[in-house]
Design a protein around this motif. Structure first.
Motif, short mmCIF file in Angstrom:
data_model
loop_
_atom_site.label_atom_id
_atom_site.label_comp_id
_atom_site.label_asym_id
_atom_site.label_seq_id
_atom_site.Cartn_x
_atom_site.Cartn_y
_atom_site.Cartn_z
N ILE A 1 60.76 -34.12 11.50
CA ILE A 1 59.52 -34.60 12.15
C ILE A 1 59.06 -33.61 13.21
O ILE A 1 57.89 -33.22 13.25
CB ILE A 1 59.74 -35.99 12.77
N LEU A 2 59.97 -33.19 14.08
CA LEU A 2 59.60 -32.26 15.15
C LEU A 2 59.20 -30.90 14.58
O LEU A 2 58.31 -30.23 15.10
CB LEU A 2 60.75 -32.10 16.15
N GLY A 3 59.84 -30.49 13.50
CA GLY A 3 59.51 -29.21 12.87
C GLY A 3 58.12 -29.20 12.28
O GLY A 3 57.56 -28.13 12.02
N GLY A 4 57.54 -30.38 12.08
CA GLY A 4 56.18 -30.46 11.55
C GLY A 4 55.11 -30.36 12.62
O GLY A 4 53.92 -30.33 12.31
N TRP A 5 55.53 -30.32 13.90
CA TRP A 5 54.54 -30.22 14.99
C TRP A 5 53.79 -28.91 14.90
O TRP A 5 54.38 -27.84 14.71
CB TRP A 5 55.24 -30.31 16.34
N ASP B 1 53.83 -37.37 5.70
CA ASP B 1 54.80 -36.67 6.55
C ASP B 1 54.08 -35.90 7.65
O ASP B 1 54.50 -35.92 8.81
CB ASP B 1 55.64 -35.69 5.72
N GLU B 2 53.01 -35.21 7.29
CA GLU B 2 52.26 -34.43 8.27
C GLU B 2 51.59 -35.33 9.31
O GLU B 2 51.57 -35.02 10.50
CB GLU B 2 51.22 -33.56 7.57
N ILE B 3 51.06 -36.46 8.85
CA ILE B 3 50.40 -37.38 9.77
C ILE B 3 51.41 -37.98 10.74
O ILE B 3 51.14 -38.09 11.95
CB ILE B 3 49.65 -38.48 9.00
N VAL B 4 52.59 -38.37 10.25
CA VAL B 4 53.63 -38.91 11.13
C VAL B 4 53.99 -37.89 12.20
O VAL B 4 54.08 -38.22 13.40
CB VAL B 4 54.88 -39.32 10.32
N SER B 5 54.20 -36.64 11.79
CA SER B 5 54.55 -35.59 12.76
C SER B 5 53.45 -35.43 13.81
O SER B 5 53.74 -35.30 15.01
CB SER B 5 54.78 -34.26 12.05
N MET B 6 52.19 -35.46 13.38
CA MET B 6 51.09 -35.29 14.32
C MET B 6 50.98 -36.48 15.27
O MET B 6 50.69 -36.32 16.46
CB MET B 6 49.77 -35.09 13.57
N LEU B 7 51.23 -37.67 14.78
CA LEU B 7 51.18 -38.85 15.63
C LEU B 7 52.29 -38.84 16.67
O LEU B 7 52.09 -39.23 17.83
CB LEU B 7 51.26 -40.13 14.79
N VAL B 8 53.48 -38.39 16.27
CA VAL B 8 54.59 -38.29 17.23
C VAL B 8 54.27 -37.24 18.29
O VAL B 8 54.50 -37.45 19.48
CB VAL B 8 55.91 -37.96 16.51
N LEU B 9 53.73 -36.11 17.86
CA LEU B 9 53.33 -35.07 18.81
C LEU B 9 52.24 -35.59 19.74
O LEU B 9 52.29 -35.36 20.96
CB LEU B 9 52.81 -33.84 18.06
N PHE B 10 51.28 -36.30 19.18
CA PHE B 10 50.18 -36.84 19.97
C PHE B 10 50.70 -37.79 21.05
O PHE B 10 50.27 -37.73 22.20
CB PHE B 10 49.21 -37.56 19.02
N LEU B 11 51.64 -38.65 20.67
CA LEU B 11 52.22 -39.58 21.64
C LEU B 11 53.00 -38.83 22.70
O LEU B 11 52.79 -39.05 23.90
CB LEU B 11 53.15 -40.57 20.92
N PHE B 12 53.88 -37.94 22.29
CA PHE B 12 54.72 -37.23 23.24
C PHE B 12 53.91 -36.33 24.16
O PHE B 12 54.00 -36.42 25.39
CB PHE B 12 55.77 -36.39 22.49
N ALA B 13 53.07 -35.48 23.57
CA ALA B 13 52.32 -34.50 24.36
C ALA B 13 51.28 -35.17 25.24
O ALA B 13 51.04 -34.75 26.37
CB ALA B 13 51.65 -33.48 23.44
#
Length: 268
Positions: A2-6, A153-165
């Protein structure tokens, strides 16, 4: 995985493709449409924070933390009842990303958080695919560049990045800005007397104690800098916070000045 997809961990063209997805919804014109709803969220959180007589309020827990989480939930179409859980997941991921030394089980916490948030986001994505709406997640799903839409997979990674960042950094900015004002009461008085100073004050908070202290990069080729050779493959730690105290660039760099005219910070 997941993080590698950021996108922040990718170079072009992969970075460019992912970045294009967010360029449209983050344009100033689009952001301006959200102003009234974000102001309402801020007023709601402030109202909930209002202390009773003699009560002490934890500003970070009561305001700086929930405010950006609610805004992010609104942007991506997540029910506000999940805001508390989103902040917990974000906190656990942050402890891993920032290598929190005081949290020895940070790897287990982050792994569990990522497993749980992936399941949650996939459910939200599936619902948005069935019932499109006017929010950022639906735009991610609808995005298609040259016949190459984003997969889940790409959308999940972007959503996690969006939340974290978006959550971690904004919480820290709000808290650090309030602390700077409390420690400099003359600056607080100036801002209270003239709210037109607020945009410049926010830029100064970003400079003085920005939420991102260091940026890490990996050299793609040998680079000569200030008489030192940085070799290909080596990690480079750019100290953003140190650059903001550069007296050659900022007048009186070690003090807060919400009326600062020249403020070429690199907080982002």
């Amino acid at each position: 995985r997941i993080l590698g997809g950021w996108m922040v961990f990718k170079d072009p063209p992969a970075h460019t493709r992912l970045r294009q997805v967010l360029q449209q919804p983050f344009k100033p014109r689009e952001m301006e449409k959200l102003r009234s709803s974000i102001v309402q969220i801020a007023e709601d959180v402030a109202g909930e924070m209002a202390p009773k007589a003699g009560e002490v309020v934890d500003f970070i827990a009561a305001f700086a933390n929930p405010l950006p989480a609610r805004v992010i939930a609104t942007l991506i179409g997540v029910d506000l009842s999940m805001v508390g859980q989103l902040t917990v997941w974000s906190s656990h991921i942050a402890k891993f990303i920032f290598s929190a030394r005081a949290t020895p089980d940070k790897y287990d916490r982050a792994y569990t958080a990522l497993m749980e948030i992936e399941v949650f986001y996939r459910q939200i994505i599936a619902d948005h695919r069935r019932h499109p709406r006017d929010d950022m997640l639906s735009r991610m799903i609808a995005y298609d560049s040259a016949g190459e839409p984003l997969n889940d997979d790409e959308i999940v990674s972007m959503l996690v990045l969006f939340l974290f960042a978006g959550h971690e950094t904004t919480t820290n900015l709000i808290a650090n800005g309030m602390l700077a004002l409390l420690q400099n009461p003359e600056q607080m008085a100036r801002l209270r007397a003239d709210f037109s100073l607020l945009p410049g004050a926010i830029e100064e908070f970003l400079r003085f104690q920005g939420p991102v202290q260091t940026v890490v990069r990996i050299a793609k080729q040998d680079i000569e800098m200030a008489g030192v050779t940085i070799q290909s493959g080596e990690r480079v730690f750019a100290l953003v916070a140190a650059s903001h105290r550069d007296q050659a660039t900022f007048d009186d760099a070690h003090n807060v000045d919400i009326t600062r005219q020249q403020n070429p910070h690199v907080a982002f």
